[in-house]
Write an enzyme that holds these catalytic residues in place. Sequence first.
Site, PDB file in Angstrom:
ATOM      1  N   ASP A  13       0.861  -1.180   0.000  1.00  0.00           N
ATOM      2  CA  ASP A  13       0.000   0.000   0.000  1.00  0.00           C
ATOM      3  C   ASP A  13       0.899   1.232   0.000  1.00  0.00           C
ATOM      4  O   ASP A  13       2.100   1.143   0.261  1.00  0.00           O
ATOM      5  CB  ASP A  13      -0.886  -0.016   1.256  1.00  0.00           C
ATOM      6  CG  ASP A  13      -1.766   1.221   1.376  1.00  0.00           C
ATOM      7  OD1 ASP A  13      -2.418   1.580   0.382  1.00  0.00           O
ATOM      8  OD2 ASP A  13      -1.789   1.848   2.451  1.00  0.00           O
ATOM      9  N   SER A  14       0.290   2.379  -0.225  1.00  0.00           N
ATOM     10  CA  SER A  14       1.045   3.634  -0.202  1.00  0.00           C
ATOM     11  C   SER A  14       1.493   3.985   1.210  1.00  0.00           C
ATOM     12  O   SER A  14       2.380   4.808   1.394  1.00  0.00           O
ATOM     13  CB  SER A  14       0.186   4.767  -0.767  1.00  0.00           C
ATOM     14  OG  SER A  14      -1.007   4.887  -0.015  1.00  0.00           O
ATOM     15  N   TYR A  45      -0.588   8.390  -2.623  1.00  0.00           N
ATOM     16  CA  TYR A  45      -0.650   8.032  -4.041  1.00  0.00           C
ATOM     17  C   TYR A  45      -1.820   8.743  -4.741  1.00  0.00           C
ATOM     18  O   TYR A  45      -1.834   8.887  -5.959  1.00  0.00           O
ATOM     19  CB  TYR A  45      -0.861   6.516  -4.201  1.00  0.00           C
ATOM     20  CG  TYR A  45       0.385   5.667  -4.045  1.00  0.00           C
ATOM     21  CD1 TYR A  45       1.577   6.184  -3.546  1.00  0.00           C
ATOM     22  CD2 TYR A  45       0.359   4.320  -4.410  1.00  0.00           C
ATOM     23  CE1 TYR A  45       2.700   5.392  -3.403  1.00  0.00           C
ATOM     24  CE2 TYR A  45       1.480   3.511  -4.275  1.00  0.00           C
ATOM     25  CZ  TYR A  45       2.654   4.053  -3.772  1.00  0.00           C
ATOM     26  OH  TYR A  45       3.757   3.255  -3.634  1.00  0.00           O
ATOM     27  N   GLY A  46      -2.816   9.122  -3.964  1.00  0.00           N
ATOM     28  CA  GLY A  46      -4.088   9.594  -4.548  1.00  0.00           C
ATOM     29  C   GLY A  46      -3.971  10.803  -5.453  1.00  0.00           C
ATOM     30  O   GLY A  46      -4.821  11.034  -6.312  1.00  0.00           O
ATOM     31  N   CYS A  76      -4.266  -1.053  -2.100  1.00  0.00           N
ATOM     32  CA  CYS A  76      -4.391   0.397  -2.271  1.00  0.00           C
ATOM     33  C   CYS A  76      -5.313   0.603  -3.459  1.00  0.00           C
ATOM     34  O   CYS A  76      -5.068   0.042  -4.533  1.00  0.00           O
ATOM     35  CB  CYS A  76      -3.005   0.981  -2.547  1.00  0.00           C
ATOM     36  SG  CYS A  76      -3.016   2.683  -3.138  1.00  0.00           S
ATOM     37  N   ASN A  77      -6.379   1.366  -3.255  1.00  0.00           N
ATOM     38  CA  ASN A  77      -7.339   1.571  -4.342  1.00  0.00           C
ATOM     39  C   ASN A  77      -6.728   2.321  -5.516  1.00  0.00           C
ATOM     40  O   ASN A  77      -6.981   1.989  -6.667  1.00  0.00           O
ATOM     41  CB  ASN A  77      -8.559   2.332  -3.818  1.00  0.00           C
ATOM     42  CG  ASN A  77      -9.490   1.440  -3.031  1.00  0.00           C
ATOM     43  OD1 ASN A  77     -10.443   0.899  -3.552  1.00  0.00           O
ATOM     44  ND2 ASN A  77      -9.215   1.268  -1.751  1.00  0.00           N
ATOM     45  N   THR A  78      -5.897   3.329  -5.226  1.00  0.00           N
ATOM     46  CA  THR A  78      -5.290   4.112  -6.307  1.00  0.00           C
ATOM     47  C   THR A  78      -4.363   3.237  -7.146  1.00  0.00           C
ATOM     48  O   THR A  78      -4.408   3.258  -8.384  1.00  0.00           O
ATOM     49  CB  THR A  78      -4.515   5.315  -5.734  1.00  0.00           C
ATOM     50  OG1 THR A  78      -5.369   6.054  -4.863  1.00  0.00           O
ATOM     51  CG2 THR A  78      -4.035   6.225  -6.834  1.00  0.00           C
ATOM     52  N   GLU A 155      -4.947   8.898   9.992  1.00  0.00           N
ATOM     53  CA  GLU A 155      -3.542   8.744  10.381  1.00  0.00           C
ATOM     54  C   GLU A 155      -3.205   9.546  11.645  1.00  0.00           C
ATOM     55  O   GLU A 155      -2.254   9.231  12.346  1.00  0.00           O
ATOM     56  CB  GLU A 155      -2.626   9.109   9.210  1.00  0.00           C
ATOM     57  CG  GLU A 155      -2.818   8.150   8.047  1.00  0.00           C
ATOM     58  CD  GLU A 155      -1.695   8.126   7.036  1.00  0.00           C
ATOM     59  OE1 GLU A 155      -0.727   8.894   7.186  1.00  0.00           O
ATOM     60  OE2 GLU A 155      -1.792   7.318   6.095  1.00  0.00           O
ATOM     61  N   CYS A 187     -11.286   3.435  -0.227  1.00  0.00           N
ATOM     62  CA  CYS A 187      -9.914   3.723   0.203  1.00  0.00           C
ATOM     63  C   CYS A 187      -9.680   2.870   1.430  1.00  0.00           C
ATOM     64  O   CYS A 187     -10.567   2.761   2.285  1.00  0.00           O
ATOM     65  CB  CYS A 187      -9.766   5.206   0.543  1.00  0.00           C
ATOM     66  SG  CYS A 187      -8.198   5.601   1.360  1.00  0.00           S
ATOM     67  N   THR A 188      -8.515   2.249   1.526  1.00  0.00           N
ATOM     68  CA  THR A 188      -8.297   1.263   2.596  1.00  0.00           C
ATOM     69  C   THR A 188      -8.231   1.892   3.991  1.00  0.00           C
ATOM     70  O   THR A 188      -8.306   1.187   4.983  1.00  0.00           O
ATOM     71  CB  THR A 188      -7.017   0.437   2.323  1.00  0.00           C
ATOM     72  OG1 THR A 188      -5.944   1.333   1.996  1.00  0.00           O
ATOM     73  CG2 THR A 188      -7.246  -0.530   1.183  1.00  0.00           C
ATOM     74  N   HIS A 189      -8.098   3.221   4.068  1.00  0.00           N
ATOM     75  CA  HIS A 189      -8.166   3.883   5.383  1.00  0.00           C
ATOM     76  C   HIS A 189      -9.600   3.922   5.923  1.00  0.00           C
ATOM     77  O   HIS A 189      -9.815   3.956   7.135  1.00  0.00           O
ATOM     78  CB  HIS A 189      -7.681   5.334   5.287  1.00  0.00           C
ATOM     79  CG  HIS A 189      -6.209   5.508   5.216  1.00  0.00           C
ATOM     80  ND1 HIS A 189      -5.470   5.201   4.090  1.00  0.00           N
ATOM     81  CD2 HIS A 189      -5.314   5.968   6.135  1.00  0.00           C
ATOM     82  CE1 HIS A 189      -4.194   5.482   4.320  1.00  0.00           C
ATOM     83  NE2 HIS A 189      -4.065   5.946   5.551  1.00  0.00           N
TER      84      HIS A 189
END
Length: 273
Positions: A13-14, A45-46, A76-78, A155, A187-189
Amino acid sequence: MKIDRDAPIGVFDSGVGGLTVAREIMRNLPSEKIVYFGDTARVPYGSKSRETIIRYSRQIIRFLQEQQVKAIVIACNTASAFALDAVRDELEIPVLGVIEPGALVAARETRNKRVGVIGTIGTVGSGIHEDFLRKLDPEITVFGKACPLFVPLVEEGWLHDPITFEVARRYLRELQEREIDTLILGCTHYPLIRSTIREVMGEGVRLVNPAYESALELKRLLTEEDLLSTGKEQEEFPYRFYVSDLADKFKSFANSILPYDVEMTQKIDIENY
């Protein structure tokens, strides 16, 4: 090429968001080992271009191949939106993104054919969810909404904070007005603030967590390819974590959300790959 079924799964992931995917793999595939890489030096990354994301993803995959992984999850979705198709054909091991598993569930669950997607500017701007959902069901209308403030709030650890609730209320109002009945957390967050999103959207909207759906899809894929771990090769540290920067910060965040105590996070220079 013969793949070792007891080799680890590579997850990248980013940054820290992909830990939600790692967490679901730990829960749903407890016998599997994981090598996780978080690109904390180059996050986010977005807001980056497709070419840059593909270059980053190839570097990380080279590192994961050095760790002799048997499959890779782009958590990571992006990166799933921009790099999955580019790298999938270059590898002999299975590669899975997080977009398709979530979209499949959303298409199955929606009743009024109005699906919302929230994510980074890059993911929402790519239109990949819309393309995939319309292939599954041309009658589905997709409403995308970029929510760039969600990642720094997560975060910062403000998961149940009045500020996060207010930001969510303002972002999601548009989707409420569209009368969606299904919302993809793109988004994974975002699964980490799922309860806040649930509170804003109400019980009538089905929230789709692609982290969970991706773990189930990984299980299906490994079963199909006869690559599920035998569980015989037990290791003292079945989960290894690597980052490109800020190892201590990553480790404390990982320990706050994983069902496993992260002993060590190793920093590597990903530009060497």
